[in-house]
Write an enzyme that holds these catalytic residues in place. Sequence first.
Site, PDB file in Angstrom:
ATOM      1  N   SER A  48       1.243  44.765 -23.049  1.00  0.00           N
ATOM      2  CA  SER A  48       0.571  45.922 -22.538  1.00  0.00           C
ATOM      3  C   SER A  48       1.513  47.217 -22.036  1.00  0.00           C
ATOM      4  CB  SER A  48      -0.788  45.715 -22.118  1.00  0.00           C
ATOM      5  OG  SER A  48      -1.869  45.292 -22.973  1.00  0.00           O
ATOM      6  N   TRP A  49       0.905  47.681 -21.091  1.00  0.00           N
ATOM      7  CA  TRP A  49       1.437  48.896 -20.530  1.00  0.00           C
ATOM      8  C   TRP A  49       2.620  48.261 -19.491  1.00  0.00           C
ATOM      9  CZ3 TRP A  49       2.979  53.553 -20.532  1.00  0.00           C
ATOM     10  CH2 TRP A  49       3.414  54.144 -19.436  1.00  0.00           C
TER      11      TRP A  49
ATOM     12  N   TYR B 236      -3.999  47.915 -26.422  1.00  0.00           N
ATOM     13  CA  TYR B 236      -3.345  47.594 -25.290  1.00  0.00           C
ATOM     14  C   TYR B 236      -4.206  48.068 -24.091  1.00  0.00           C
ATOM     15  CZ  TYR B 236      -1.501  52.095 -24.403  1.00  0.00           C
ATOM     16  OH  TYR B 236      -1.216  53.636 -24.054  1.00  0.00           O
ATOM     17  N   CYS B 237      -3.722  47.395 -23.010  1.00  0.00           N
ATOM     18  CA  CYS B 237      -4.420  47.858 -21.776  1.00  0.00           C
ATOM     19  C   CYS B 237      -3.199  47.984 -20.592  1.00  0.00           C
ATOM     20  CB  CYS B 237      -5.347  46.874 -21.237  1.00  0.00           C
ATOM     21  SG  CYS B 237      -4.893  45.202 -21.179  1.00  0.00           S
ATOM     22  N   ARG B 238      -3.451  47.239 -19.389  1.00  0.00           N
ATOM     23  CA  ARG B 238      -2.427  47.197 -18.089  1.00  0.00           C
ATOM     24  C   ARG B 238      -1.565  46.077 -18.394  1.00  0.00           C
ATOM     25  NH1 ARG B 238      -2.263  44.594 -13.887  1.00  0.00           N
ATOM     26  NH2 ARG B 238      -0.800  45.037 -12.330  1.00  0.00           N
TER      27      ARG B 238
END
Length: 153
Positions: free
Chosen positions: A143-144, A115-117
Amino acid sequence: MPSFTSLAIPALYQTSRQFVPRSMAATIRQAQFASKASKPDLVTYEEIDTLIHQGNKNVLLIDVREPGEVAQGVIPTSHHVPLANIQEALALPDKEFEARFGFKKFGKDDEVIFYCRSGRRSGLAFDLARQLGYSGARNYSGSWLDYEAKAKK
């Protein structure tokens, strides 16, 4: 002389393949690949939430954001490996990986969720991992941003 069926069947097969749109052919290939996999490539918030609350140690969450972004908050139980280091990290021997990143390196069949932003970088990490043979790789595309919005409710 060959029978009608031996001539017609291959001809029909070749003709039918010509008229399948490329997008449909890609969809068919993806469906065939997905049927072989035990889980879908994309992960939902509900799966992440269940994973966190069950404390499943067999599934790793990998945050591929930059250190400054990680300082703003993380999904509980996740580990950090910036996207810029993913290719190098996946090539490291197990002991060197653990020494550098602080957790045990996952195997090619182990389930790992990136996951990322917002899902773009995690998609890149997912694609790279799959190209390198990590069949258990998955992507939390929300994601985030998705996690933070839903966890607040």
